[in-house]
Design a protein around this motif. Sequence first.
Motif, PDB file in Angstrom:
ATOM      1  N   GLY A 320      33.018 -31.182  -1.381  1.00 21.04           N
ATOM      2  CA  GLY A 320      34.382 -31.452  -0.977  1.00 21.04           C
ATOM      3  C   GLY A 320      34.862 -32.863  -1.261  1.00 21.04           C
ATOM      4  N   GLN A 321      33.978 -33.728  -1.725  1.00 14.23           N
ATOM      5  CA  GLN A 321      34.340 -35.115  -2.048  1.00 14.23           C
ATOM      6  C   GLN A 321      34.646 -35.205  -3.541  1.00 14.23           C
ATOM      7  N   GLN A 322      35.847 -35.646  -3.889  1.00 13.06           N
ATOM      8  CA  GLN A 322      36.225 -35.745  -5.286  1.00 13.06           C
ATOM      9  C   GLN A 322      35.604 -36.991  -5.910  1.00 13.06           C
ATOM     10  N   MET A 323      34.832 -36.777  -6.982  1.00 11.71           N
ATOM     11  CA  MET A 323      34.087 -37.858  -7.611  1.00 11.71           C
ATOM     12  C   MET A 323      34.473 -37.991  -9.082  1.00 11.71           C
ATOM     13  N   ILE A 324      34.274 -39.194  -9.612  1.00 13.80           N
ATOM     14  CA  ILE A 324      34.490 -39.475 -11.028  1.00 13.80           C
ATOM     15  C   ILE A 324      33.149 -39.833 -11.671  1.00 13.80           C
ATOM     16  N   ARG A 325      32.816 -39.168 -12.772  1.00  9.60           N
ATOM     17  CA  ARG A 325      31.576 -39.513 -13.493  1.00  9.60           C
ATOM     18  C   ARG A 325      31.800 -40.833 -14.230  1.00  9.60           C
ATOM     19  N   VAL A 326      30.986 -41.810 -13.882  1.00 12.17           N
ATOM     20  CA  VAL A 326      31.155 -43.128 -14.496  1.00 12.17           C
ATOM     21  C   VAL A 326      30.043 -43.467 -15.471  1.00 12.17           C
ATOM     22  N   PHE A 327      28.936 -42.709 -15.391  1.00 11.20           N
ATOM     23  CA  PHE A 327      27.798 -43.000 -16.274  1.00 11.20           C
ATOM     24  C   PHE A 327      26.940 -41.761 -16.385  1.00 11.20           C
ATOM     25  N   ILE A 328      26.462 -41.450 -17.578  1.00 12.82           N
ATOM     26  CA  ILE A 328      25.541 -40.331 -17.757  1.00 12.82           C
ATOM     27  C   ILE A 328      24.593 -40.627 -18.906  1.00 12.82           C
ATOM     28  N   THR A 329      23.338 -40.273 -18.738  1.00 10.38           N
ATOM     29  CA  THR A 329      22.360 -40.313 -19.826  1.00 10.38           C
ATOM     30  C   THR A 329      21.706 -38.946 -19.864  1.00 10.38           C
ATOM     31  N   LEU A 330      21.641 -38.361 -21.034  1.00 12.15           N
ATOM     32  CA  LEU A 330      21.236 -36.964 -21.154  1.00 12.15           C
ATOM     33  C   LEU A 330      20.353 -36.771 -22.376  1.00 12.15           C
ATOM     34  N   SER A 331      19.240 -36.052 -22.202  1.00 16.29           N
ATOM     35  CA  SER A 331      18.356 -35.699 -23.306  1.00 16.29           C
ATOM     36  C   SER A 331      18.593 -34.231 -23.653  1.00 16.29           C
ATOM     37  N   LEU A 332      19.086 -33.958 -24.856  1.00 16.29           N
ATOM     38  CA  LEU A 332      19.358 -32.579 -25.276  1.00 16.29           C
ATOM     39  C   LEU A 332      18.076 -31.791 -25.477  1.00 16.29           C
ATOM     40  N   ASP A 333      16.986 -32.489 -25.785  1.00 20.02           N
ATOM     41  CA  ASP A 333      15.711 -31.803 -26.024  1.00 20.02           C
ATOM     42  C   ASP A 333      15.115 -31.271 -24.727  1.00 20.02           C
ATOM     43  N   THR A 334      15.091 -32.095 -23.696  1.00 20.84           N
ATOM     44  CA  THR A 334      14.440 -31.717 -22.428  1.00 20.84           C
ATOM     45  C   THR A 334      15.431 -31.371 -21.335  1.00 20.84           C
ATOM     46  N   LEU A 335      16.730 -31.598 -21.593  1.00 17.10           N
ATOM     47  CA  LEU A 335      17.794 -31.399 -20.610  1.00 17.10           C
ATOM     48  C   LEU A 335      17.634 -32.314 -19.392  1.00 17.10           C
ATOM     49  N   ALA A 336      16.845 -33.363 -19.549  1.00 20.03           N
ATOM     50  CA  ALA A 336      16.758 -34.364 -18.484  1.00 20.03           C
ATOM     51  C   ALA A 336      18.081 -35.117 -18.424  1.00 20.03           C
ATOM     52  N   MET A 337      18.547 -35.380 -17.205  1.00 21.14           N
ATOM     53  CA  MET A 337      19.841 -36.027 -17.032  1.00 21.14           C
ATOM     54  C   MET A 337      19.820 -36.983 -15.862  1.00 21.14           C
ATOM     55  N   CYS A 338      20.555 -38.065 -15.999  1.00 22.58           N
ATOM     56  CA  CYS A 338      20.842 -38.957 -14.884  1.00 22.58           C
ATOM     57  C   CYS A 338      22.323 -39.303 -14.971  1.00 22.58           C
ATOM     58  N   ALA A 339      23.044 -39.110 -13.870  1.00 23.26           N
ATOM     59  CA  ALA A 339      24.477 -39.376 -13.856  1.00 23.26           C
ATOM     60  C   ALA A 339      24.855 -40.135 -12.592  1.00 23.26           C
ATOM     61  N   VAL A 340      25.848 -40.985 -12.731  1.00 19.89           N
ATOM     62  CA  VAL A 340      26.366 -41.753 -11.601  1.00 19.89           C
ATOM     63  C   VAL A 340      27.804 -41.324 -11.358  1.00 19.89           C
ATOM     64  N   LEU A 341      28.090 -40.926 -10.122  1.00 19.96           N
ATOM     65  CA  LEU A 341      29.428 -40.491  -9.733  1.00 19.96           C
ATOM     66  C   LEU A 341      29.978 -41.446  -8.686  1.00 19.96           C
ATOM     67  N   ALA A 342      31.248 -41.798  -8.820  1.00 19.71           N
ATOM     68  CA  ALA A 342      31.906 -42.694  -7.869  1.00 19.71           C
ATOM     69  C   ALA A 342      33.064 -41.965  -7.211  1.00 19.71           C
ATOM     70  N   ASP A 343      33.299 -42.286  -5.946  1.00 23.99           N
ATOM     71  CA  ASP A 343      34.417 -41.701  -5.221  1.00 23.99           C
ATOM     72  C   ASP A 343      35.717 -41.957  -5.987  1.00 23.99           C
ATOM     73  N   SER A 344      36.538 -40.930  -6.104  1.00 25.12           N
ATOM     74  CA  SER A 344      37.767 -41.039  -6.891  1.00 25.12           C
ATOM     75  C   SER A 344      38.785 -41.994  -6.264  1.00 25.12           C
TER      76      SER A 344
END
Length: 369
Positions: A320-344
């Motif tokens: 229910g909290q609206q967030m904005i993705r400000v950073f993402i790092t993603l590996s297409l090979d392993t689908l490993a992901m790290c993302a940072v979301l900030a309150d809108s």
Amino acid sequence: MHYYFIDTNNKSLIFQREMSEDEFEELYKHIRKITSMRMDNDRIQSVSQEYNELLILLDNLDKARSLYDYKKIQTTLSNYLFYFKKYVDNWETYLARTFGKKSSEFQSFKQAQADEYDKYMEYRIMYRLRNFDQHCGNIISSVSHSVDEEGAKKHIVYTQRDRLLAQFDEWKTDEIDFLKKQDEQIDILPYIIQFQKCIIRIHEKAMQIHFNEDFFDSCAEIIITANEFENEEDIRIASNEHEMNSDFWNSSTQKKLNLINLDVKACKELLKMHIRNNLLFVKVLYHGEHFDKLLKGCATPVDIETVDKVSSTESISVNGQQMIRVFITLSLDTLAMCAVLADSKFKFKEIRQIEENYSKYIKALCKRF
């Protein structure tokens, strides 16, 4: 002066590479912040040591064999209160000289004390008892011994209410009223336990002078520098007036090295603490074994469906909290992901600052991803 990165793993000194003086000076600016924080954090050490010693003595009262064993409890209590007053005075002197008595740093420390004073009568009583102990006499009046219903030995350390009131004239009116409502023999241990909790809260608030964005940026910079090497948590800096070449090591003169600890492990824990403390408004999500090892405890693991959602849109609702993705790092090979979301609700400039800070934090904590 010559500077070198060395690996101290397994208590050996393995030289990694030389560093320039400019490189050292730049890194040392960050190290100084961590060192300063550690020195301030150690201010409470003597207080906590005496408190722990007092609890140990009380737990072992059934082993007491002489009058000395009982007197040691009073001595330790006196030391505890002495170190508390020293702790407060030393902090106030440091803050006043460094920032000024009108500074927010000094006023925050005074307010931290006032908050405990206003909220906990135990803090006020123990605060007064420090002066009573110094000017009037021993706080402890007697020790009782009994056996409870299960056959366990029970010991209570008492202070005498009427003696405290009669021999000490610094009590405030509400403190006198409070004491008069207590039993004639007051079990002092609950007061001591609450008092220590108050001191810890004061200390935690005092330490906030260090924990700003510049401090955590320095933590990240130190880790990133150390990440160049295999055993980053074991990296130190060695310095010497002479170049440490083959001639240096083959000479018969005594060899002295100045070692500087990068405190990489502590920097990692501090960064994770900072991330945890801000999870309400800035969330770190991850997926994959690699990130699980490095971010567990400070970030939130998510399933593959969430990975698809986070990677495909910049605007995301989290519980229910609206967030904005400000950073993402993603590996297409392993689908490993790290993302940072900030309150809108953050402004654009604040979002950009969060992106800058957290991309550096993730780079530091997630080595070589």
